[in-house]
Design a protein around this motif. Sequence first.
Motif, PDB file in Angstrom:
ATOM      1  N   LYS A  29     -32.541  28.081-112.186  1.00 28.55           N
ATOM      2  CA  LYS A  29     -32.476  27.055-113.216  1.00 28.55           C
ATOM      3  C   LYS A  29     -30.881  26.555-113.344  1.00 28.55           C
ATOM      4  N   SER A  58     -38.144  26.264-102.783  1.00 29.22           N
ATOM      5  CA  SER A  58     -38.775  26.835-103.744  1.00 29.22           C
ATOM      6  C   SER A  58     -37.837  28.039-104.644  1.00 29.22           C
ATOM      7  N   GLY A  59     -37.998  28.312-105.671  1.00 27.38           N
ATOM      8  CA  GLY A  59     -37.058  29.363-106.009  1.00 27.38           C
ATOM      9  C   GLY A  59     -35.837  29.095-106.391  1.00 27.38           C
ATOM     10  N   VAL A  60     -35.413  27.787-106.494  1.00 26.60           N
ATOM     11  CA  VAL A  60     -33.773  27.329-107.005  1.00 26.60           C
ATOM     12  C   VAL A  60     -33.791  27.726-108.399  1.00 26.60           C
ATOM     13  N   GLY A  66     -33.748  18.853-108.062  1.00 27.92           N
ATOM     14  CA  GLY A  66     -35.248  19.131-108.362  1.00 27.92           C
ATOM     15  C   GLY A  66     -35.991  18.771-107.430  1.00 27.92           C
ATOM     16  N   GLN A  67     -35.335  18.182-106.248  1.00 29.75           N
ATOM     17  CA  GLN A  67     -35.845  17.743-104.898  1.00 29.75           C
ATOM     18  C   GLN A  67     -36.586  19.185-104.054  1.00 29.75           C
ATOM     19  N   SER A  68     -37.673  18.956-103.298  1.00 30.98           N
ATOM     20  CA  SER A  68     -38.232  19.974-102.639  1.00 30.98           C
ATOM     21  C   SER A  68     -38.002  19.714-101.181  1.00 30.98           C
ATOM     22  N   THR A  69     -37.504  18.801-100.619  1.00 27.05           N
ATOM     23  CA  THR A  69     -36.979  18.465 -99.382  1.00 27.05           C
ATOM     24  C   THR A  69     -35.375  17.825 -99.214  1.00 27.05           C
ATOM     25  N   TYR A 121     -28.227  19.087-106.050  1.00 22.96           N
ATOM     26  CA  TYR A 121     -29.556  19.342-106.291  1.00 22.96           C
ATOM     27  C   TYR A 121     -30.093  18.730-107.764  1.00 22.96           C
TER      28      TYR A 121
END
Length: 84
Positions: free
Chosen positions: A5, A1-3, A33-36, A31
């Motif tokens: 923009k 999280s917190g990546v 938008g993936q969270s894992t 990257y």
Amino acid sequence: SGVPKGTATLQFHMIDLQVPSYNHGGGTIPYKGQSTIACGALNNYSPPSPPSGSHSYQVTVTAFGAGNSNLGSATYTREFPEKK
């Protein structure tokens, strides 16, 4: 999280704070938008494996945008094996 923009790639690097000369490596992944992160995605990574007892491992993740611009980084530290 917190990546941030605009992030195009994430770079990971891990060090053992008790043995900083040992290179645990890391890697860079695209990257989108993936969270894992898929297991095995970091092809230059040696997982935590302290010779004895518990060691502190520091992981730094750096976000890069278009043109390889550094958008920011985050660092965290964790014991391995975790104390119960």
